[in-house]
Design an enzyme around this catalytic site. Sequence first.
Site, PDB file in Angstrom:
ATOM      1  N   CYS A 121      18.622  26.738  30.815  1.00  0.00           N
ATOM      2  CA  CYS A 121      17.612  27.007  29.716  1.00  0.00           C
ATOM      3  C   CYS A 121      16.859  25.725  29.773  1.00  0.00           C
ATOM      4  CB  CYS A 121      18.060  27.359  28.527  1.00  0.00           C
ATOM      5  SG  CYS A 121      17.085  27.600  27.166  1.00  0.00           S
ATOM      6  N   HIS A 163      17.563  37.118  28.067  1.00  0.00           N
ATOM      7  CA  HIS A 163      17.761  35.597  27.820  1.00  0.00           C
ATOM      8  C   HIS A 163      16.646  35.021  26.728  1.00  0.00           C
ATOM      9  CE1 HIS A 163      18.668  31.506  28.976  1.00  0.00           C
ATOM     10  NE2 HIS A 163      17.392  31.091  28.265  1.00  0.00           N
ATOM     11  N   GLU A 164      15.286  35.370  27.255  1.00  0.00           N
ATOM     12  CA  GLU A 164      14.105  35.123  26.542  1.00  0.00           C
ATOM     13  C   GLU A 164      14.111  35.935  25.066  1.00  0.00           C
ATOM     14  OE1 GLU A 164      12.802  32.418  27.195  1.00  0.00           O
ATOM     15  OE2 GLU A 164      13.592  32.232  29.392  1.00  0.00           O
ATOM     16  N   HIS A 167      16.024  34.349  22.466  1.00  0.00           N
ATOM     17  CA  HIS A 167      15.269  33.128  21.497  1.00  0.00           C
ATOM     18  C   HIS A 167      14.578  33.775  20.250  1.00  0.00           C
ATOM     19  CE1 HIS A 167      16.107  29.765  24.151  1.00  0.00           C
ATOM     20  NE2 HIS A 167      15.734  30.403  25.074  1.00  0.00           N
TER      21      HIS A 167
END
Length: 201
Positions: A121, A163-164, A167
Site C-alpha cells: 500500500c 483493497h482500494e 480505504h
Amino acid sequence: MANHFSQLAKKSRTNGNAEKIAKEQSGKPFLDIYKLGDDVLRQNSKRITKVDESIRKLAREMLQSMYAAKGIGLAAPQIGINKELLVIDVNFEDSAAEPLILINPEITDFGTTLNSYEEGCLSIPGVYLNVVRPSTIKLKFRDEMGRPRKMKADGLLARCIQHEMDHLNGILFVDRVTSKDDLNKELLKEGFNEKDVISIN
C-alpha cells in the site's frame, strides 16, 4: 506481468499515456499521500453527488500521483479527501491500457473462492504481507463522466479494487493480516506503530 501485488506496485516501465498522463513518472508524487497513523485514513468516505470537472481533475491528479509513486491503485482518502473515488491501473506496463476511474463504487457480489496474495500500500510503504480475499467480484460504479457502469473482475484487478474500496471505509490492508508476528515484524522494520492497526479478523 509480475506474480505478486507488491512486485507490480514496484514496477513502472512504459512509454504510454493514461488519461493524458504519462504512466512513467519520476520524482515526488503530485499529491501528498497520507501514511498509516494519519487520522484521515480511518474516516468513512462520502458519496460523490455530482460528477463534474473538479472530480475529473482530481482523478487525473490522483493518477499522476499513483504513477509517480509506482502504485497500481489509489483511493481519495489516501490524499486526504474523503470522497468515494478510486483510480486503478494494474496494466500500466501496457501503454494502450486505460486506467479505471471508479466513482461511488459498490460491490454487488463476492465470489465464493478465497485466495491469499501479497499486498502492499502506498500509505504503508515497504510493508508487504499476505491477505485473504475473494478472487472474483461484481461491482457497480459511475465513470468519470458520471455514467452508471457494471463490471466483473477477477485476479489482481479484483484484489486491487477490494483493497482500494477498503480505504473508503477507513480500513487498511494490514487490518486484514492474520499473521500478527509477520505484521509486527514488517511494521517495526519500516518504522510504523502496530498500535495504528485495527484488526478486523
